[in-house]
Scaffold this motif. Structure first.
Motif, PDB file in Angstrom:
ATOM      1  N   GLU A   6       0.647   1.169  11.758  1.00  0.00           N
ATOM      2  CA  GLU A   6      -0.518   1.335  10.874  1.00  0.00           C
ATOM      3  C   GLU A   6      -1.790   0.800  11.531  1.00  0.00           C
ATOM      4  O   GLU A   6      -2.869   1.367  11.355  1.00  0.00           O
ATOM      5  CB  GLU A   6      -0.268   0.633   9.532  1.00  0.00           C
ATOM      6  CG  GLU A   6       0.947   1.129   8.767  1.00  0.00           C
ATOM      7  CD  GLU A   6       0.929   2.618   8.471  1.00  0.00           C
ATOM      8  OE1 GLU A   6      -0.149   3.239   8.513  1.00  0.00           O
ATOM      9  OE2 GLU A   6       2.003   3.177   8.199  1.00  0.00           O
ATOM     10  N   VAL A   8      -6.836   2.591   5.875  1.00  0.00           N
ATOM     11  CA  VAL A   8      -5.403   2.431   6.118  1.00  0.00           C
ATOM     12  C   VAL A   8      -4.953   1.114   5.496  1.00  0.00           C
ATOM     13  O   VAL A   8      -5.567   0.070   5.720  1.00  0.00           O
ATOM     14  CB  VAL A   8      -5.093   2.449   7.624  1.00  0.00           C
ATOM     15  CG1 VAL A   8      -3.597   2.232   7.873  1.00  0.00           C
ATOM     16  CG2 VAL A   8      -5.558   3.765   8.245  1.00  0.00           C
ATOM     17  N   TRP A  18      -1.545  -1.431   4.478  1.00  0.00           N
ATOM     18  CA  TRP A  18      -0.129  -1.798   4.525  1.00  0.00           C
ATOM     19  C   TRP A  18       0.131  -2.846   3.462  1.00  0.00           C
ATOM     20  O   TRP A  18      -0.599  -3.826   3.342  1.00  0.00           O
ATOM     21  CB  TRP A  18       0.264  -2.366   5.884  1.00  0.00           C
ATOM     22  CG  TRP A  18       1.714  -2.791   5.919  1.00  0.00           C
ATOM     23  CD1 TRP A  18       2.807  -1.980   5.988  1.00  0.00           C
ATOM     24  CD2 TRP A  18       2.235  -4.138   5.891  1.00  0.00           C
ATOM     25  NE1 TRP A  18       3.964  -2.717   6.008  1.00  0.00           N
ATOM     26  CE2 TRP A  18       3.642  -4.046   5.951  1.00  0.00           C
ATOM     27  CE3 TRP A  18       1.634  -5.390   5.832  1.00  0.00           C
ATOM     28  CZ2 TRP A  18       4.467  -5.171   5.948  1.00  0.00           C
ATOM     29  CZ3 TRP A  18       2.459  -6.520   5.824  1.00  0.00           C
ATOM     30  CH2 TRP A  18       3.857  -6.402   5.887  1.00  0.00           C
TER      31      TRP A  18
END
Length: 939
Positions: free
Chosen positions: A655, A667, A669
């Motif tokens: 990622e 992005v 996570w």
């Protein structure tokens, strides 16, 4: 005999159910002789073959299969060090009860009916197949379960169609390339004596292999080749494959004895960030054109000394380059837009767990990249550790077989075989879009680095290496034998290479700076983010909310869940509040409407570990899935959401790489529990926290780390906030612990707003668990349509309108869940009990809002103490980070103190009742004064 009898019975039932070679035997000779008391004529009138003949043919068939499976065991793949290999009889003729005369009597077509060449007998078959499977290149693919792939590989190998055939001029060019590689290393050795360079010598052929790969990809109009490799041979690859100028590489060495080139490594002028890195960590980019407008960009990723941790980063680069994020729904992946090349060390490939994590991701929907080409730069030794001490497997490549990845072993001293190996690997990747691995077996000419002495730990191996000619010399001998070059050709090449390199070096300018210094940070890094506009009009939010509640026609949602989600329909109306999950959904929807793509992954991210998100719905009848953000009419960009494999380091690296390559994207996570991030600490330390300072890599990635003490024990309480604060410096990231849904909404939108800008930086969020559904976290619609993210908030309950600030003696300061619990305790207490106590919440811990806090402190004329409150132990959490900051804010006569758990080795207790007692003590202690006057708490 039992096997033949069984096969004959199957043949009688269905002639096509047995192997074609056995069918041919049974057609011609009928039943084996021992199955009948008297020999009878076969169907064609000929006498039946004897049982011994049948056994010989069967044994020959077994031998052929053994060569295919085990031919690598006797292959000539070791340039040096092969004398110690384990012996095997698996492909010996005698081991199958056969002689050469036996094989001569068996027709070739009986045991190799699909032979691409005309052969007379089985002996010639065995010899030919041994040439194919046991030469300087060998193969392992029997573990590949897909029949099409396995047969394709078998046909390529046995027909020799994969072999690269070079003409006279091409072989001379290859010799020149090998001379370039060797000459560059020799020049560095002489010019920068005893300087670390991790030379490629012993694996020189890797450069022509990569050349071949780049040429093939460029011819196929592939836009991106993403490469990752460790130190061994990196400078040579940078110079010859990436085209990094020689003088730039020279400048990155320490000054030589007779000439100071630039300041010492890591200083100004030789790096991409402001603090820099050592020369063998840097990456590079190069555009490879073919005279047309379209070109192939080759990118070698920057890489720390943690070796294999770059693998998932490169895979993330690759997927980001393949994805089209311009349309709503999942991003559309185009496998031939980019592919990844990973060069591993032999000891690290089998030894580092992150390798297995990366291999496991190779065919997962959210992580596949259409096939990565792996090369093990196999130099037989891991630093000073021998093979027998470094792995439990025969080959360093054996890990790949568990993921059904074909393996090609090749001798690094045979350049043509090596080019054939890379050619086959590339063709396989392009046809099947799956991973493939080349075990490039060579050696290292020197120690682990050029200062290291390997003869004390590998005396026998290095005696052999000392006596071994380089690959360039060996290849020159081959070409002389073929009449393509004359003796001395390589020497002439070497002289010319030395002359050119020396000329480049001599023309370099000397350093004119008297003193080296670190470069200044870019202006965007210095700028605060407070002024970024993140509010969204209520009418727009209502429209987005209605879109999120729509379902495709005929979609059968889970009724209990749909009932919960439909409650959101009027949450933006007057008198109602927006909870955490709804705020997140609205933030995502508005970001997509603004045209920013989103990618969010984690181990349970589709639903959310604590069942708050439900961003992927399942049809209870068909199990088909639907994401409300995919059906959003206002969306102008893609929304990717994937449940990740049970991996932290691999997925985090992927990622991060995705966020760097797709800088315009948001992005995210999410950890299942915050301290699961522990398993990815290398990615945080080496890439996320320091990547921009070292290498200039920009990322605006978000990390959601569930954090909070609820009595769930040591592994489910702390996201290890202290570690992120310890790494915090130079505005390298933002660390937040927010306590309202609107704050989270604005924080997400602020992060999206800085994507792909100079202000870009990662965001670490101590995200809630029990607070997800706490009504004190839910807020009214106007908090979303007004204002922006606030790094510091007045504490609800204690800070009341009209409160006499001159009475306040103690100011509580804290962040996160503990402050919400203090709010709850204050509300339950009698009114007026806390006239001498006030409180603020630090919603953004780094960068710390010290100026805003100083302004607040000025409003309390009689303040005596600052009290930092946290639920983490004193040696964890924020205390050691904020202590010095608070000390600087104190005025004469004021003190600061800590309230929380004592120093502990473990983050929390494991017994829920003890946890409750501790938590209550912290709250009670925080709401009392330690100095001056009497507390109104009245215990």
């Amino acid at each position: 005999m039992g096997y033949i009898e069984e096969q004959y019975e199957l043949y009688l039932t269905d002639a096509n159910s047995v192997d074609a070679t056995l069918k041919e035997l049974f057609d011609a000779h009928g039943a084996p002789a021992w199955m009948s008391t008297s020999a009878s004529p076969a169907t064609n009138g000929e006498a039946q073959a004897s049982s011994e003949d049948i056994i010989k043919v069967t044994s020959a068939l077994k031998l052929v299969e053994a060569i295919r499976r085990h031919g690598h065991l006797e292959a000539n793949i070791y340039a040096v060090g092969g004398k110690d290999r384990q012996e095997s009889q698996l492909t010996d003729i005698e081991n199958y009860g056969l002689t050469e005369d036996d094989l001569k009597r068996i027709p070739a077509e009986w045991i190799w009916p699909e032979s691409p060449v005309k052969l007379d007998n089985a002996l010639n078959v065995v010899r030919t197949l041994k040439e194919r499977y046991s030469g300087t290149i060998s193969f392992e693919y029997d573990h590949v379960n897909n029949d099409d792939e396995r047969m394709w590989l078998q046909n390529k190998v046995e027909s020799a169609a994969f072999q690269v055939n070079l003409g006279k001029e091409e072989k001379k060019q290859l010799l020149k390339r090998l001379a370039d590689v060797e000459g560059f290393e020799n020049f560095l050795a002489k010019t920068f004596v005893a300087q670390k360079r991790f030379s490629i010598e012993g694996l020189d052929v890797m450069v022509p292999m990569l050349d071949h790969l780049v040429q093939a990809a460029s011819a196929d109009k592939i836009n991106h080749i993403m490469m990752g490799m460790a130190h061994r041979g990196r400078l040579n690859v940078l110079a010859h494959v990436l085209g990094k100028p020689y003088d730039r590489i020279f400048s990155e060495f320490h000054h030589s004895p007779n000439k100071e080139l630039v300041p010492s490594e890591g200083s100004t002028g030789i790096n991409y960030g402001w603090t820099g890195d050592v020369k063998y960590h840097f990456g590079a980019r190069r555009e490879i054109g073919d005279g047309e407008q379209k070109s192939t960009r080759v990118t070698l990723s920057h890489n720390p000394s943690h070796l294999e941790y770059v693998n998932p980063v490169v895979q993330g680069f690759t997927r980001a380059a393949q994805d089209d994020r311009s349309k709503p729904g999942y991003a559309q992946m185009y496998e031939d837009e980019a592919f990844g090349v990973l060069i591993h060390g032999d000891a690290a490939f089998i030894g580092e767990g992150v390798v297995a994590e990366g291999l496991n991701m190779s065919d997962l929907p959210g992580y596949r990249t259409g096939g990565t080409l792996h090369i093990i730069a196999n130099n037989l030794v891991g630093f000073t550790t021998n093979r027998r001490d470094g792995r439990s497997t025969r080959y360093a490549s054996d890990l790949a077989k568990g993921f059904e990845i074909p393996v090609i072993h090749v001798n690094a001293d045979d350049p043509v075989a090596c080019l054939s190996a890379i050619s086959l690997a590339y063709e396989y990747r392009q046809k099947f879009h799956k991973d493939i691995l080349i075990d490039l077996v060579g050696y290292r000419r020197y120690g682990h680095n050029e200062i290291d002495e390997p003869r004390s730990t590998q005396p026998k191996l290095y005696k052999e290496i000392d006596d071994h000619l380089t690959v360039a010399n060996l290849f020159e001998e081959t070409l002389v034998g073929e009449g393509y070059v004359e003796e001395g050709t390589l020497s002439q090449m070497n002289e010319e290479i030395e002359k050119n390199l020396r000329e480049t070096y001599n023309n370099m300018k000397e350093n004119e700076n008297e003193e080296a210094d670190v470069k200044g940070r870019p202006g965007g890094v210095e700028r605060p983010l407070d002024e970024i506009e993140t509010k969204v009009d209520v009418d727009r939010l209502k429209q987005l909310n209605q879109g999120l509640l729509k379902r495709p026609e005929g979609f059968n949602g889970f009724k209990k869940l749909e009932k919960i989600l439909q409650r959101r329909s009027n949450m933006l109306d007057d008198g109602n509040k927006v909870d955490w999950g709804a705020a997140e959904a609205l933030a995502f929807a508005s970001i997509l409407e603004d045209g920013t793509p989103i990618r969010i992954t984690g181990q349970d991210t589709e639903r959310g570990t604590f069942a708050h998100r439900h961003m992927v719905l399942h049809d209870i009848e068909t199990d088909e899935t639907y994401s409300p953000l995919h059906g959003l009419e206002q969306a102008k960009a893609s929304f990717d959401i994937y449940n990740s494999p049970l991996s932290e380091a691999g997925v985090l690296g992927f990622e991060y790489g995705y966020s760097v390559q797709a800088a315009e994207s948001l992005v995210i996570w999410e950890a299942q529990f915050g301290d699961f991030a522990n398993a990815g600490q290398v990615i945080f330390d080496q890439f996320v926290a320091a990547g921009r300072a070292k290498w200039g890599e920009k990322s605006s990635m978000i990390f959601l780390l569930p954090h909070g003490y609820e009595g769930q024990g040591p592994e489910h309480s702390s996201a290890r906030l202290e570690r992120f604060l310890q790494l915090a410096a130079e505005n390298n990231w933002t660390v937040a612990n927010v306590t309202s849904s609107a704050q989270y909404f604005h924080l997400l939108r602020r992060q999206a707003a800085i994507s792909n800008k100079e202000e870009a930086r990662p965001l670490v969020v101590m995200s809630p668990k029990s607070l997800l559904r706490n009504q004190r976290v839910a807020v009214e619609a106007e908090r979303f349509s007004d204002g922006s993210f606030q790094s510091i908030l007045r504490q609800p309950g204690l800070t009341k309108e009209g409160k006499a600030k001159e009475k306040v003696k103690s100011l509580l300061i804290g962040s996160g869940k503990i402050m919400v619990e203090i709010e709850d305790a204050v509300e339950k207490a009698e009114d007026g009990k806390f006239d001498t106590i006030d409180a603020v919440r630090i919603e953004q811990i780094y960068p710390f809002p010290d100026k805003a806090l100083a302004e607040i402190l000025e409003t309390y004329p009689n303040l005596e103490e600052l009290v930092w409150v946290q639920e983490e132990p004193q040696n964890m959490g924020s205390w050691y980070f904020v202590e010095g900051i608070l000390h600087k804010l104190l005025k004469e006569g004021q003190i600061h103190r800590y309230v929380g758990r004592p120093h502990r080795a473990s983050p929390s207790v494991g017994e829920p009742n003890i946890h409750k007692t501790e938590q209550n003590r912290i709250i009670q202690e925080a709401l009392q004064m330690s100095k001056g006057g009497k507390s109104n708490e009245g215990n």
